[in-house]
Design an enzyme around this catalytic site. Structure first.
Site, PDB file in Angstrom:
ATOM      1  N   ARG A  85       0.830  -1.081  -0.011  1.00 43.20           N
ATOM      2  CA  ARG A  85      -0.165  -0.132  -0.045  1.00 43.20           C
ATOM      3  C   ARG A  85       0.975   1.258  -0.059  1.00 43.20           C
ATOM      4  NH1 ARG A  85       0.676   2.413   4.679  1.00 43.20           N
ATOM      5  NH2 ARG A  85       1.167   1.094   6.621  1.00 43.20           N
ATOM      6  N   VAL A  89       4.708   3.945   7.734  1.00 39.43           N
ATOM      7  CA  VAL A  89       4.220   2.866   9.083  1.00 39.43           C
ATOM      8  C   VAL A  89       3.212   3.381   9.913  1.00 39.43           C
ATOM      9  CG1 VAL A  89       5.066   2.058  11.279  1.00 39.43           C
ATOM     10  CG2 VAL A  89       6.736   2.129   9.532  1.00 39.43           C
ATOM     11  N   TYR A  91       0.071   1.640  12.655  1.00 37.62           N
ATOM     12  CA  TYR A  91      -0.425   0.551  13.699  1.00 37.62           C
ATOM     13  C   TYR A  91      -1.950  -0.008  13.416  1.00 37.62           C
ATOM     14  CZ  TYR A  91      -1.878  -1.884  18.055  1.00 37.62           C
ATOM     15  OH  TYR A  91      -2.351  -2.825  18.923  1.00 37.62           O
ATOM     16  N   ILE A 153      -5.046   6.506   5.846  1.00 39.86           N
ATOM     17  CA  ILE A 153      -5.341   5.999   4.457  1.00 39.86           C
ATOM     18  C   ILE A 153      -4.110   5.451   3.813  1.00 39.86           C
ATOM     19  CG2 ILE A 153      -6.487   6.512   2.322  1.00 39.86           C
ATOM     20  CD1 ILE A 153      -8.245   8.614   3.820  1.00 39.86           C
ATOM     21  N   GLY A 165      -7.070   0.529   2.076  1.00 39.01           N
ATOM     22  CA  GLY A 165      -7.728   1.508   2.170  1.00 39.01           C
ATOM     23  C   GLY A 165      -7.608   2.394   3.621  1.00 39.01           C
ATOM     24  N   PHE A 166      -8.424   2.449   4.452  1.00 34.17           N
ATOM     25  CA  PHE A 166      -8.374   3.350   5.589  1.00 34.17           C
ATOM     26  C   PHE A 166      -8.763   2.701   6.939  1.00 34.17           C
ATOM     27  CE2 PHE A 166     -13.118   2.889   4.407  1.00 34.17           C
ATOM     28  CZ  PHE A 166     -13.847   2.717   5.563  1.00 34.17           C
ATOM     29  N   CYS A 183       3.009   7.332  10.282  1.00 34.67           N
ATOM     30  CA  CYS A 183       2.834   8.093   9.374  1.00 34.67           C
ATOM     31  C   CYS A 183       3.971   8.844   8.726  1.00 34.67           C
ATOM     32  CB  CYS A 183       1.635   8.987   9.596  1.00 34.67           C
ATOM     33  SG  CYS A 183       0.044   8.251  10.277  1.00 34.67           S
TER      34      CYS A 183
END
Length: 240
Positions: A85, A89, A91, A153, A165-166, A183
């Protein structure tokens, strides 16, 4: 975003609730559904589920984002997985609602913004005012409450069909985010639906999951159809 091909071409979006699914099993499910979507055997699909504790590294992840070393995380029961994706990084864990849309999407920018709109609308229905920060750069993709991140996302697109996805923090334990550079943002503050609600207000998981499905379908101008895993040609996932 339906390409109009196949026996199921319509304004429907199929929504399937899978419960708690190990990350590796969820990857395999996505690939099976994606193959059937690509063949035209299925319409667009939204899988809703949760994962046991796991860190995932996206394609843009860099060395040092798992700052404490993989042994530290695994000793605490958190797996570490590389994935295709987008993003960095993050969690996943119990109490976090995961959405994996398997959809036809040619304009990825529009697709990401529509996903943010759907999550923002679902949060608004819970009384939480959220926003997009996409103009600030790719690391800010997702949904924020003021400067606190509540939803992440990251997607993959191949032959115009999406996977991944999310992830919306409902009442997930937020501490594991602080053990990594989440992130790609060293100073990011993560939040959750539970944390943003008035103290004492219960988080109703079933209600929020239903709201996410409803607002996701509305954002894509689709009629929601709830289906079982069997409708998608997959087995009922084993409980984690």
């Amino acid at each position: 975003m339906n390409d109009g091909h196949g026996p199921h071409a319509s304004d429907e979006l199929w929504v399937c609730h899978l419960g708690t699914v190990p990350y590796g099993e969820a990857l395999a499910i996505q690939e099976r559904v994606r193959a059937r979507r690509l063949a035209g055997d299925l319409p667009d699909v939204l899988l809703l589920l949760e994962h046991p504790p796991v860190y995932t590294r996206g394609r843009r992840s860099r060395d040092g984002e798992l700052a404490l070393g993989e042994a530290f995380y695994r000793e605490r029961g958190i797996d570490v997985v590389d994935t295709d994706r987008g993003g960095r990084v993050t969690y996943h864990g119990p109490g976090q609602l995961i959405g994996y849309p398997i959809m036809h999407a040619r304009d990825i920018g529009s697709y990401l913004r529509t996903m943010e709109v759907a999550i923002i609308s679902a949060l608004a229905a819970e009384g939480i005012r959220a926003r997009s920060r996409c103009a600030e750069g790719p690391d800010y993709t997702g949904v924020w409450v003021e400067d606190r991140k509540i939803a992440s996302i990251g997607v993959h697109v191949s032959r115009a069909i999406t996977t991944h996805g999310f992830a919306v923090n409902v009442d997930v334990d937020l501490e594991p985010f602080s053990w990594v550079v989440a992130c790609g943002l060293p100073d990011v503050v993560m939040t959750s639906v539970a944390r943003e609600l008035t103290p004492g207000d219960p988080v109703e998981h079933d209600r929020f999951r239903a709201r996410i499905a409803l607002h996701f379908c509305r954002a894509h101008d689709r009629r929601q159809r709830i289906v079982s895993p069997a409708h998608l040609g997959i087995e009922e996932p084993a409980l984690a």
